[in-house]
Design a protein around this motif. Sequence first.
Motif, PDB file in Angstrom:
ATOM      1  N   ALA A 104       0.833  -1.211   0.000  1.00 10.30           N
ATOM      2  CA  ALA A 104       0.000   0.000   0.000  1.00 10.30           C
ATOM      3  C   ALA A 104       0.866   1.259   0.000  1.00 10.30           C
ATOM      4  CB  ALA A 104      -0.926  -0.010   1.216  1.00 10.30           C
ATOM      5  N   GLU A 105       2.124   1.125   0.395  1.00 13.15           N
ATOM      6  CA  GLU A 105       3.006   2.293   0.536  1.00 13.15           C
ATOM      7  C   GLU A 105       3.705   2.720  -0.742  1.00 13.15           C
ATOM      8  OE1 GLU A 105       2.140   0.614   4.372  1.00 13.15           O
ATOM      9  OE2 GLU A 105       3.051  -0.342   2.648  1.00 13.15           O
ATOM     10  N   SER A 106       3.671   1.919  -1.776  1.00 13.86           N
ATOM     11  CA  SER A 106       4.428   2.236  -2.991  1.00 13.86           C
ATOM     12  C   SER A 106       3.535   2.173  -4.227  1.00 13.86           C
ATOM     13  CB  SER A 106       5.596   1.254  -3.154  1.00 13.86           C
ATOM     14  OG  SER A 106       6.297   1.515  -4.348  1.00 13.86           O
ATOM     15  N   ALA A 107       3.681   3.182  -5.091  1.00 12.01           N
ATOM     16  CA  ALA A 107       2.950   3.183  -6.363  1.00 12.01           C
ATOM     17  C   ALA A 107       3.517   2.143  -7.320  1.00 12.01           C
ATOM     18  CB  ALA A 107       3.005   4.575  -6.993  1.00 12.01           C
ATOM     19  N   LYS A 108       4.798   1.833  -7.164  1.00  9.39           N
ATOM     20  CA  LYS A 108       5.455   0.832  -8.017  1.00  9.39           C
ATOM     21  C   LYS A 108       5.530  -0.494  -7.283  1.00  9.39           C
ATOM     22  CE  LYS A 108       8.669   3.958 -10.376  1.00  9.39           C
ATOM     23  NZ  LYS A 108      10.110   4.197 -10.599  1.00  9.39           N
ATOM     24  N   PRO A 109       5.509  -1.600  -8.025  1.00 11.32           N
ATOM     25  CA  PRO A 109       5.679  -2.903  -7.359  1.00 11.32           C
ATOM     26  C   PRO A 109       7.092  -3.045  -6.796  1.00 11.32           C
ATOM     27  CG  PRO A 109       5.456  -3.172  -9.743  1.00 11.32           C
ATOM     28  CD  PRO A 109       5.302  -1.719  -9.457  1.00 11.32           C
ATOM     29  N   HIS A 110       7.214  -3.935  -5.825  1.00 14.49           N
ATOM     30  CA  HIS A 110       8.525  -4.213  -5.231  1.00 14.49           C
ATOM     31  C   HIS A 110       9.247  -5.320  -5.992  1.00 14.49           C
ATOM     32  CE1 HIS A 110       7.623  -1.535  -1.963  1.00 14.49           C
ATOM     33  NE2 HIS A 110       6.461  -2.152  -1.807  1.00 14.49           N
ATOM     34  N   CYS A 111       8.485  -6.186  -6.640  1.00 11.60           N
ATOM     35  CA  CYS A 111       9.064  -7.273  -7.427  1.00 11.60           C
ATOM     36  C   CYS A 111       8.046  -7.701  -8.473  1.00 11.60           C
ATOM     37  CB  CYS A 111       9.413  -8.456  -6.523  1.00 11.60           C
ATOM     38  SG  CYS A 111      10.102  -9.899  -7.393  1.00 11.60           S
ATOM     39  N   VAL A 112       8.537  -7.922  -9.674  1.00 11.13           N
ATOM     40  CA  VAL A 112       7.735  -8.539 -10.729  1.00 11.13           C
ATOM     41  C   VAL A 112       8.593  -9.665 -11.284  1.00 11.13           C
ATOM     42  CG1 VAL A 112       6.539  -8.230 -12.928  1.00 11.13           C
ATOM     43  CG2 VAL A 112       6.640  -6.326 -11.286  1.00 11.13           C
ATOM     44  N   ALA A 113       8.065 -10.881 -11.213  1.00  8.12           N
ATOM     45  CA  ALA A 113       8.838 -12.046 -11.664  1.00  8.12           C
ATOM     46  C   ALA A 113       7.924 -13.041 -12.353  1.00  8.12           C
ATOM     47  CB  ALA A 113       9.525 -12.712 -10.476  1.00  8.12           C
ATOM     48  N   GLU A 114       8.423 -13.599 -13.417  1.00 11.55           N
ATOM     49  CA  GLU A 114       7.717 -14.677 -14.097  1.00 11.55           C
ATOM     50  C   GLU A 114       8.383 -15.979 -13.684  1.00 11.55           C
ATOM     51  OE1 GLU A 114       7.424 -13.960 -18.307  1.00 11.55           O
ATOM     52  OE2 GLU A 114       6.254 -12.137 -17.988  1.00 11.55           O
ATOM     53  N   THR A 115       7.644 -16.793 -12.931  1.00 19.19           N
ATOM     54  CA  THR A 115       8.179 -18.060 -12.467  1.00 19.19           C
ATOM     55  C   THR A 115       7.749 -19.173 -13.403  1.00 19.19           C
ATOM     56  OG1 THR A 115       6.292 -18.564 -11.054  1.00 19.19           O
ATOM     57  CG2 THR A 115       8.104 -17.280 -10.075  1.00 19.19           C
ATOM     58  N   ILE A 116       8.583 -20.188 -13.494  1.00 19.37           N
ATOM     59  CA  ILE A 116       8.289 -21.340 -14.336  1.00 19.37           C
ATOM     60  C   ILE A 116       8.164 -22.551 -13.426  1.00 19.37           C
ATOM     61  CG2 ILE A 116       9.067 -22.736 -16.282  1.00 19.37           C
ATOM     62  CD1 ILE A 116      10.996 -20.338 -16.942  1.00 19.37           C
ATOM     63  N   THR A 117       7.017 -23.196 -13.468  1.00 18.74           N
ATOM     64  CA  THR A 117       6.777 -24.382 -12.653  1.00 18.74           C
ATOM     65  C   THR A 117       6.346 -25.521 -13.564  1.00 18.74           C
ATOM     66  OG1 THR A 117       6.050 -23.000 -10.814  1.00 18.74           O
ATOM     67  CG2 THR A 117       5.468 -25.335 -10.705  1.00 18.74           C
ATOM     68  N   ARG A 118       6.892 -26.675 -13.312  1.00 17.18           N
ATOM     69  CA  ARG A 118       6.469 -27.873 -14.052  1.00 17.18           C
ATOM     70  C   ARG A 118       5.603 -28.715 -13.128  1.00 17.18           C
ATOM     71  NH1 ARG A 118      10.974 -29.939 -18.363  1.00 17.18           N
ATOM     72  NH2 ARG A 118      10.766 -28.097 -19.698  1.00 17.18           N
ATOM     73  N   PHE A 119       4.379 -28.966 -13.590  1.00 17.28           N
ATOM     74  CA  PHE A 119       3.433 -29.796 -12.877  1.00 17.28           C
ATOM     75  C   PHE A 119       3.374 -31.153 -13.570  1.00 17.28           C
ATOM     76  CE2 PHE A 119       2.033 -25.440 -12.189  1.00 17.28           C
ATOM     77  CZ  PHE A 119       1.845 -25.413 -10.817  1.00 17.28           C
ATOM     78  N   TYR A 120       3.601 -32.227 -12.803  1.00 14.02           N
ATOM     79  CA  TYR A 120       3.616 -33.569 -13.359  1.00 14.02           C
ATOM     80  C   TYR A 120       2.387 -34.347 -12.897  1.00 14.02           C
ATOM     81  CZ  TYR A 120       8.318 -32.536 -14.867  1.00 14.02           C
ATOM     82  OH  TYR A 120       9.421 -31.970 -15.467  1.00 14.02           O
ATOM     83  N   ALA A 121       1.680 -34.935 -13.876  1.00 14.08           N
ATOM     84  CA  ALA A 121       0.457 -35.704 -13.577  1.00 14.08           C
ATOM     85  C   ALA A 121       0.788 -37.020 -12.913  1.00 14.08           C
ATOM     86  CB  ALA A 121      -0.321 -35.940 -14.866  1.00 14.08           C
TER      87      ALA A 121
END
Length: 151
Positions: free
Chosen positions: A134-151
């Motif tokens: 709530a204190e910042s107009a800009k994000p503190h972190c933006v990250a694209e994570t990659i996860t592999r889900f196995y059936a």
Amino acid sequence: MTTTFATLAELTAAVGTELGTSQWHTVDQDRINLFAEATGDHQWIHVDPRRAKETPFGSTIAHGYLTMSMIPVLAKECYDVQGVRMALNYGSEKVRFPSPLPVGTAIRAKAELVSATEVTGGVQAVVRFTITSAESAKPHCVAETITRFYA
């Protein structure tokens, strides 16, 4: 709000949608100090409150990688994929720390499913996490994570 997927097919069909928003989590000095101990990164702006008070930030700030390392706990509150044997962290892309995170700040994450592609035995999902306060107009972190889900 947490989105639950019963199958990998449901997850794949959700590409381009918001998955959820986590609860608020306060980043206190104890967490920052523990991260410094775990990583060996004792840079004074993170661990010396007296010295950090004299900076434009007015206090210590969290390590960028600490903020990023909170994604697993935040992700659990954003979405869940059921009916999988296991999920493995496959890495991250496009990680940025647009604004510093002052000690004592409460953060939360919003998750968006960027892509979901089939891999041998499962699905590889790329999720963009935007960590804000709530204190910042800009994000503190933006990250694209990659996860592999196995059936």
